[in-house]
Write an enzyme that holds these catalytic residues in place. Structure first.
Site, short mmCIF file in Angstrom:
data_model
loop_
_atom_site.label_atom_id
_atom_site.label_comp_id
_atom_site.label_asym_id
_atom_site.label_seq_id
_atom_site.Cartn_x
_atom_site.Cartn_y
_atom_site.Cartn_z
N ASN A 213 6.14 29.31 -45.75
CA ASN A 213 7.21 28.63 -45.00
C ASN A 213 7.69 29.56 -43.89
O ASN A 213 7.33 30.74 -43.85
CB ASN A 213 8.34 28.22 -45.94
CG ASN A 213 8.97 29.40 -46.64
OD1 ASN A 213 9.58 30.25 -46.02
ND2 ASN A 213 8.78 29.46 -47.97
N LYS A 292 -14.02 33.25 -49.24
CA LYS A 292 -13.57 32.30 -48.23
C LYS A 292 -14.27 30.96 -48.42
O LYS A 292 -15.49 30.89 -48.54
CB LYS A 292 -13.85 32.84 -46.82
CG LYS A 292 -13.43 31.88 -45.72
CD LYS A 292 -13.78 32.45 -44.35
CE LYS A 292 -13.44 31.43 -43.25
NZ LYS A 292 -13.81 31.95 -41.92
#
Length: 404
Positions: A213, A292
């Site tokens: 956030n 990844k």
């Protein structure tokens, strides 16, 4: 940062170490903080910095050793007038010789006499060769100063002017300003152990991707710094932020919500006040890839998420008699109802709620608009820069500690 001790009067005592060349920067830093500055210099310090420069920058006469008993100015009794004028006395740099003189109570120089005659706080910044600093005589004298109530700030480490490397450098101007600010503040939080959580958390999907956030940590860091100014021992449990670690405060870095829970529960055992200002993610990925995740031509992708632990509720259950727990609520609607519900459900003493849709409020700003709710149903609306908001939050905490 807004300075809350404006109009204060600082007496800067400059002694004869190489770091005296930094005195003009100190004067400018004090002036920028809104303080009036006067300077007293030892004769030795004049080899490193000009009295005229310090007089020009401070907009005040500089007092020199030759003024102590001079026919022209001795009748002013400068060491007494300076002692009565000062709200705080700063000795920077403080040489080994000056440390010994202050410890011995000497008074044959303007600055010596001013220190002896003053009831103001005295902050000493030793700066010298590392071997001189570590000598048993110097350490003994510094211990004497601390026993007399002087604040002794340990010097920084690095390359020294004498060619040595180690402790002995005068701290940066910002650090000295912070120490002066603390000395000028009332110590109504002295003796308290305070923990503040701050910043965001990150939940990683793979080694290069995470959800988080926009929390900058500014509110939490302002709350922590305000507590330190007011005398508390302070720790910050900090998510990843771009802020410098505050002087005088221990920073415990964490990344995920689970990391923060672990650090907060450990800290809850020995703190008096816990302020949960961090923006903790409610969910994390159900699994994390060790490698990844490749796109491989996929036009869309979905992942399963699970709830993170409720840190505030966990701390509320742990709270012991006498501890105070303060929470934060960032809302976009029904602020009062949501805040009061969280206050009750999580066992908080206070909750600070802000509406993220309001201008100048919430993530990333230097200002905030909040409403503080307590368990008795009272509320207070506060707005200003985050330093001012932090100050009022601590005022409210003190009221709860006093049972009001």
């Amino acid at each position: 940062m807004k300075n809350l001790s404006r109009s204060s009067r600082v007496l800067l005592c400059v002694t004869g170490g190489i770091a005296a060349y930094k005195a003009p920067h100190l004067v400018r830093g004090f002036i920028r903080s809104g303080w009036e500055v006067k300077v007293a210099m030892t004769e030795a310090s004049e080899a490193f910095v000009s009295p005229m420069v310090l007089a020009t920058l401070s907009h005040n006469r500089v007092w020199r050793d030759r003024d102590y008993l001079s026919d022209d100015s001795g009748w002013h009794i400068p060491h007494i007038s300076l002692a009565e004028w000062a709200d705080v006395i700063v000795v920077a740099p403080c040489t080994a010789d000056t440390v010994a003189r202050l410890a011995g109570g000497y008074a044959s120089k303007v600055m010596d006499g001013a220190v002896l005659a003053s009831k103001a706080p005295v902050i000493v910044f030793p700066a010298m060769n590392v071997n001189m600093l570590d000598h048993s005589a110097t350490r003994r004298n510094l211990d004497i100063l601390e026993s007399m109530g002087y604040v002794v700030v340990e010097p920084d480490s690095g390359d020294l002017a004498c060619g040595y490397e180690g402790r002995g450098r005068l701290p940066d101007v910002d650090v000295i300003v912070e120490e002066v600010e603390r000395a000028l503040r009332p110590k109504d939080l002295e003796g308290l152990s305070v923990v503040v959580t701050a910043g965001p958390t990150r939940e990683f999907l793979d080694p290069v991707r995470y959800i988080s956030n926009p929390s900058s940590g500014k509110m939490g860091y302002s709350i922590a710094k305000e507590a330190w100014y007011r005398g508390a021992e302070v720790r910050i449990i900090s998510g990843p932020v771009a802020l410098e670690s505050p002087h005088g405060i221990q920073v415990i870095p964490v990344t995920s919500a689970e990391d923060m829970l672990d650090a907060a529960t450990r800290a809850m055992d020995d703190c008096d006040v816990m302020v949960k200002a961090a923006a903790v993610g409610d969910y994390r990925f159900a699994s994390r890839s060790e490698h990844k995740i490749k796109r491989e031509g996929k036009s869309e992708v979905s992942f399963s998420m699970i709830a993170n632990p409720d840190i505030a509720a966990t701390l509320g259950e742990m709270k012991k008699q006498g501890q105070i727990l303060v929470g934060f609520a960032a809302e976009t609607d029904d602020l009062k109802e949501n805040a009061r519900r969280k206050l009750r459900a999580k066992g908080l003493d206070l909750i600070v709620a802000n509406d993220l849709t309001e201008p100048g409020s919430g993530f990333g700003t230097d200002t905030n608009r909040v409403t503080i709710f307590d368990v008795q149903g009272n509320s207070k609306e506060v707005q200003g820069d985050k330093t001012e908001v932090a100050s009022i939050i601590w005022d409210e905490v003190l009221l709860r500690r006093e049972g009001r």
